[in-house]
Every structure is written in C-alpha cells, then in structure tokens.
Design a protein around this motif. Structure first.
Motif, PDB file in Angstrom:
ATOM      1  N   VAL A 286      -4.027  -6.620   2.752  1.00 48.77           N
ATOM      2  CA  VAL A 286      -4.060  -6.594   1.508  1.00 48.77           C
ATOM      3  C   VAL A 286      -5.197  -6.759   1.024  1.00 48.77           C
ATOM      4  CG1 VAL A 286      -3.095  -6.438  -0.923  1.00 48.77           C
ATOM      5  CG2 VAL A 286      -1.478  -6.583   0.929  1.00 48.77           C
ATOM      6  N   THR A 287      -6.028  -5.784   0.313  1.00 55.58           N
ATOM      7  CA  THR A 287      -7.419  -5.925  -0.263  1.00 55.58           C
ATOM      8  C   THR A 287      -7.157  -5.867  -2.044  1.00 55.58           C
ATOM      9  OG1 THR A 287      -8.191  -4.854   1.630  1.00 55.58           O
ATOM     10  CG2 THR A 287      -9.775  -4.928  -0.398  1.00 55.58           C
ATOM     11  N   GLY A 288      -7.513  -6.668  -2.613  1.00 58.95           N
ATOM     12  CA  GLY A 288      -7.525  -7.035  -4.071  1.00 58.95           C
ATOM     13  C   GLY A 288      -6.260  -7.530  -4.733  1.00 58.95           C
ATOM     14  N   THR A 289      -6.013  -7.597  -5.490  1.00 54.95           N
ATOM     15  CA  THR A 289      -4.971  -8.183  -6.508  1.00 54.95           C
ATOM     16  C   THR A 289      -4.291  -7.033  -7.157  1.00 54.95           C
ATOM     17  OG1 THR A 289      -6.084 -10.205  -6.704  1.00 54.95           O
ATOM     18  CG2 THR A 289      -4.139  -9.754  -8.207  1.00 54.95           C
ATOM     19  N   GLY A 327      -5.549   1.911  -5.818  1.00 47.91           N
ATOM     20  CA  GLY A 327      -5.631   3.585  -5.769  1.00 47.91           C
ATOM     21  C   GLY A 327      -4.936   4.023  -4.617  1.00 47.91           C
ATOM     22  N   THR A 328      -4.288   3.096  -3.808  1.00 51.56           N
ATOM     23  CA  THR A 328      -3.395   3.651  -2.765  1.00 51.56           C
ATOM     24  C   THR A 328      -1.962   3.202  -2.888  1.00 51.56           C
ATOM     25  OG1 THR A 328      -3.832   1.791  -1.222  1.00 51.56           O
ATOM     26  CG2 THR A 328      -5.428   3.754  -1.147  1.00 51.56           C
ATOM     27  N   THR A 329      -1.423   2.905  -1.780  1.00 53.45           N
ATOM     28  CA  THR A 329       0.108   2.528  -1.905  1.00 53.45           C
ATOM     29  C   THR A 329       0.207   1.214  -0.990  1.00 53.45           C
ATOM     30  OG1 THR A 329       0.846   4.820  -1.730  1.00 53.45           O
ATOM     31  CG2 THR A 329       2.347   3.119  -1.075  1.00 53.45           C
ATOM     32  N   LEU A 330       0.858   0.027  -1.777  1.00 48.66           N
ATOM     33  CA  LEU A 330       1.219  -1.160  -1.173  1.00 48.66           C
ATOM     34  C   LEU A 330       2.365  -1.100  -0.298  1.00 48.66           C
ATOM     35  CD1 LEU A 330       0.765  -4.109  -0.996  1.00 48.66           C
ATOM     36  CD2 LEU A 330       2.128  -4.390  -3.024  1.00 48.66           C
ATOM     37  N   VAL A 331       2.208  -1.143   0.901  1.00 51.37           N
ATOM     38  CA  VAL A 331       3.288  -1.008   2.009  1.00 51.37           C
ATOM     39  C   VAL A 331       3.847  -2.439   2.400  1.00 51.37           C
ATOM     40  CG1 VAL A 331       3.960  -0.104   4.065  1.00 51.37           C
ATOM     41  CG2 VAL A 331       2.327   0.942   2.961  1.00 51.37           C
ATOM     42  N   ILE A 332       5.154  -2.561   2.095  1.00 52.58           N
ATOM     43  CA  ILE A 332       5.679  -3.774   2.795  1.00 52.58           C
ATOM     44  C   ILE A 332       6.669  -3.511   3.717  1.00 52.58           C
ATOM     45  CG2 ILE A 332       6.891  -6.039   2.006  1.00 52.58           C
ATOM     46  CD1 ILE A 332       5.728  -3.869  -0.835  1.00 52.58           C
ATOM     47  N   ARG A 333       6.734  -4.296   4.899  1.00 51.65           N
ATOM     48  CA  ARG A 333       7.483  -3.890   6.270  1.00 51.65           C
ATOM     49  C   ARG A 333       7.717  -5.290   6.587  1.00 51.65           C
ATOM     50  NH1 ARG A 333       4.815  -0.788   8.753  1.00 51.65           N
ATOM     51  NH2 ARG A 333       5.784   1.081   7.985  1.00 51.65           N
ATOM     52  N   ASP A 387      -5.003   2.687  -9.427  1.00 51.28           N
ATOM     53  CA  ASP A 387      -6.655   2.432  -9.301  1.00 51.28           C
ATOM     54  C   ASP A 387      -6.845   1.630 -10.778  1.00 51.28           C
ATOM     55  OD1 ASP A 387      -9.160   1.780  -8.600  1.00 51.28           O
ATOM     56  OD2 ASP A 387      -9.757   3.879  -8.590  1.00 51.28           O
ATOM     57  N   GLY A 388      -7.548   0.481 -10.502  1.00 56.84           N
ATOM     58  CA  GLY A 388      -7.968  -0.315 -11.796  1.00 56.84           C
ATOM     59  C   GLY A 388      -9.426  -1.008 -11.783  1.00 56.84           C
TER      60      GLY A 388
END
Length: 405
Positions: A286-289, A327-333, A387-388
């Motif tokens: 993960v990049t960013g908070t 700006g994308t999707t946070l994926v948790i697997r 995106d922020g």
C-alpha cells in the motif's frame, strides 16, 4: 369543518361568552323598557317577566351550540323574536355558526335573524312602524348580523390556523422523536458490531490456544507457560475492551468511545495473532494513507478473516496481502490453507461475514469469499480509495520484515 375537531370550551370560556351576551342584551332591554314606559305608561308583564325567562332559556341552549350549532342557532334566533333580552344570545349563536365557515348555514341563520327582527316590531310596539323606512328596518339588523358573521369567521380562521400549527408542531415532534430513536438504534447496532468484531477476535485466539493445550501432549513446560500466559492476557484484554464498549453503550461519561483502528494497526493485529500461535504472513504494498473510513474497514476485514482462520483452520498458514494507492482500489486478500489437524471449532454467532458484508457495502466496496480446491479458504475485498491530497508514504519494508514460516 367537523364539530368533532373543534376545540372544546372550558367553563371559564363558556362563562365569559355568556356574560358578554348578557352585557350586550341588557342595554337593549332597558332601552325597550324605558320606551314602553314613556309611550304606554306600563311596560307589560311579558317584558318584565316573560322576556327574561326566554332569554335565560336561550342562554342555557347556547351551552350545546358546539354539538348542534345550526339547530341551537335557529332556536335562539326564533326565540329572540319575542325576547329583547335574548338579542345577545342570538348574536352569539350566529357568531358560533360563522366559525364553521359554511355559507349555507350562515345564510339560513342570518335570514332567520333579519326576519325575526321584523316580527319583533309587532311584538314590542315601542315606535310607530310607519315612522321608520322599510330599508332602515332591514339594514340595521343586517349590519348587526354582518358584524357577528365577520367576527365568527375571523375566529374560525384563527382556530384553523392554530390547529394547523399545533398539528405541524406535533408532527415535527413525532418525527424528531422517531429520528432520535432511529439514531439511538443505529448507534447501538454500530457498538454491537464493534463488540462482535473485538471480542470474537480475542476469544477466538484464546480458544485456539486452549485447544492447543488440550490436544498437544508433547509441549514443554516453557511452551505451556507461554500458551497459558497468552490465554490470560487475551482474556484480560477481552474484558477490558468489553468494559470500554459497554461503557459507551450505557452512555457513561467516564468511558469515552475508544479510538477507532485504521490501516496502520494491521501490523499490531498480525503480531497479536502470531503471539497467540496463528501462523500469519503479511505482505503490504500500500502506498499512502487511506481515509479513516477505508482504513477502518480494511482493519475490520483483516480482523474478521484472522478470527475465522483461528476458529476453523488452527495451525494453517494464513497469508494477508494488502495493495492499493490513492485514486485506485484498496485490495485486501486473506488466504489460509487447510487445517493440519482437526480441532472442534468454538461456538460461532454466524454473523461475522454478514456484518462484514454490510461494512463493505457501506464503503461502496465488494466482498468475495469461499473455499479453495485444496481445502482452504480465501476472502477478498475491494474498497474504493478516492484520490486526495498527498499523504506520508508507509514503509512497506518495515511490515515485510516479519519472519516467514
């Protein structure tokens, strides 16, 4: 206007209205009495005795004008033909009918009043009928009736407005109470969900450690002490967290709501699971908070997945993978293999994945879960990450420094 919806008059309101009717009638009666004395010398027994009796009956009839407004108004108006002292009662009855704002009823009572005033001239000959013009004899009672009708119409309009304002205020109060009750129910459901997420994870780890103690007879004394210490610490933490949640649920000011976890607490969650004997591997790119809501949902997803793995697949390798950027999707697997040994799972509420699905749906995300061909289980969640502004980049290498199995 329905008479059932008209406001009920109290004793005080009835009294002052009847008193006003008497006050209006007495000067007219005294004037008629004086004119009769000046013209005839003797006013007659009817004017002295019969007239007041009829007026008293009219005042009594007015007490039922709310129930039978038209009938009472007509009766009092007809009676006022032979009673000067009942003039005020007739005007009050006309005013009461006018509050209903029904033109037909008002017209009937006005016509009866004007007609009765013409007949009253013959009953009380205090002046020569030829001395007064016919239009004067009609105009004066018509104007008097018009004043009573105008006053009654204004009172009726005011009553409708007051009733409308009262109904709107009561409706707003009911809506406010309903919103407050709904807000309380939602808050209690949220706290209950937090209680499930927290306690289910803690108790599952404790149950897993207790199961290891029960089924492993080859553990050393040091390993037994570690497991017992883990059970004690996990139980203590579960009680502390339960006390905090219950304090918030009761609205205790001494127990403020604990801070909500976020994505940066996932490593601590994995560390606690490892300390309890669960074999967990964390890989994070993960990049960013992410925003607080997204990070909190991510934490709860990992927590529920580790809880289910501890319940249903103790001893299996659990792999947690996080990936995403603004700006994308946070994926948790979260994926676990089959359990190396069969241990009866602890009691389950069955609502963990259901509540998790609700969380993901509230975050506009997607949740998939199911078994794998080799007998394991995989849970995948995708959360939108809007995106922020730029945030501090997490050092994923620190998270990857955990030892692999």
């Amino acid at each position: 206007m329905n008479t059932d919806t008209m406001p009920k008059l109290g004793v005080g309101q009835q009294a002052w209205r009847l008193t006003l009717a008497v006050v209006v009638s007495v000067p007219v009666w005294l004037s008629t009495l004086a004119l009769a004395r000046s013209r005839n010398g003797d006013p007659g027994s009817w004017l002295l005795l019969g007239d007041p009796v009829v007026a008293l009956v009219c005042l009594v009839l007015l007490l039922w004008r709310r129930r039978w407004p038209l009938a009472v108004a007509l009766a009092v108006t007809v009676a006022s033909t032979v009673s000067v002292l009942a003039t005020g009662a007739a005007l009050l009855a006309l005013c009461s009918v006018a509050t209903r704002r029904r033109p037909v009823e008002i017209g009937i009572v006005v016509l009866a009043y004007v007609t009765g005033s013409q007949l009253a001239i013959g009953v009380f000959p205090v002046e020569d009928a030829a001395e007064a013009l016919w239009w004067v004899r009609i105009t004066v009672p018509a104007l008097t009736a018009g004043i009573a009708v105008a006053a009654g119409t204004a009172v009726g309009a005011r009553r409708v407005e007051v009733r409308s304002l009262r109904e709107r205020a009561e409706s707003a109060e009911r809506e406010q109470s309903a919103r407050a009750a709904q807000a309380r129910a939602q808050e209690r459901n949220r706290i209950a969900r937090e209680m499930h997420d927290v306690l289910a994870h803690r108790i599952s780890l404790v149950a897993m450690q207790a199961g290891v103690l029960d089924h492993r007879g080859d553990l050393s004394a040091d390993e037994n002490r570690v497991l017992v210490r883990g059970i004690a610490e996990g139980s203590h933490q579960a009680l502390e967290e339960l006390r905090e949640v219950l304090g918030v649920l009761r609205g205790d000011p001494g127990h403020p709501e604990p801070p909500q976890p976020s994505l940066d607490r996932v490593p601590d969650l994995v560390t606690d699971a490892r300390a309890s004997g669960l074999d967990v591997v964390l890989a994070d790119t993960v990049t960013g908070t992410p925003p607080d809501g997204v990070g909190r949902t991510c934490y709860r997803i990992v927590q529920e997945a580790l809880t289910n793995a501890a319940k249903h697949a103790p001893g299996a390798v659990v792999r947690v993978a996080l990936d995403g950027a603004a700006g994308t999707t946070l994926v948790i697997r979260v994926r676990n293999g089959p359990a190396p040994r069969r241990i009866p799972p602890p009691p389950s509420s069955g609502f963990g994945l259901l509540g998790l699905g609700e969380r993901v749906a509230l975050a506009d995300g997607e949740l998939d879960h199911g078994g794998t061909p080799e007998g394991g289980y995989v849970l995948t969640a995708r959360l939108p990450w809007p995106d922020g502004p730029p945030t501090v980049t997490k050092r994923a290498s620190e998270w990857k420094a955990d030892p692999t199995p």
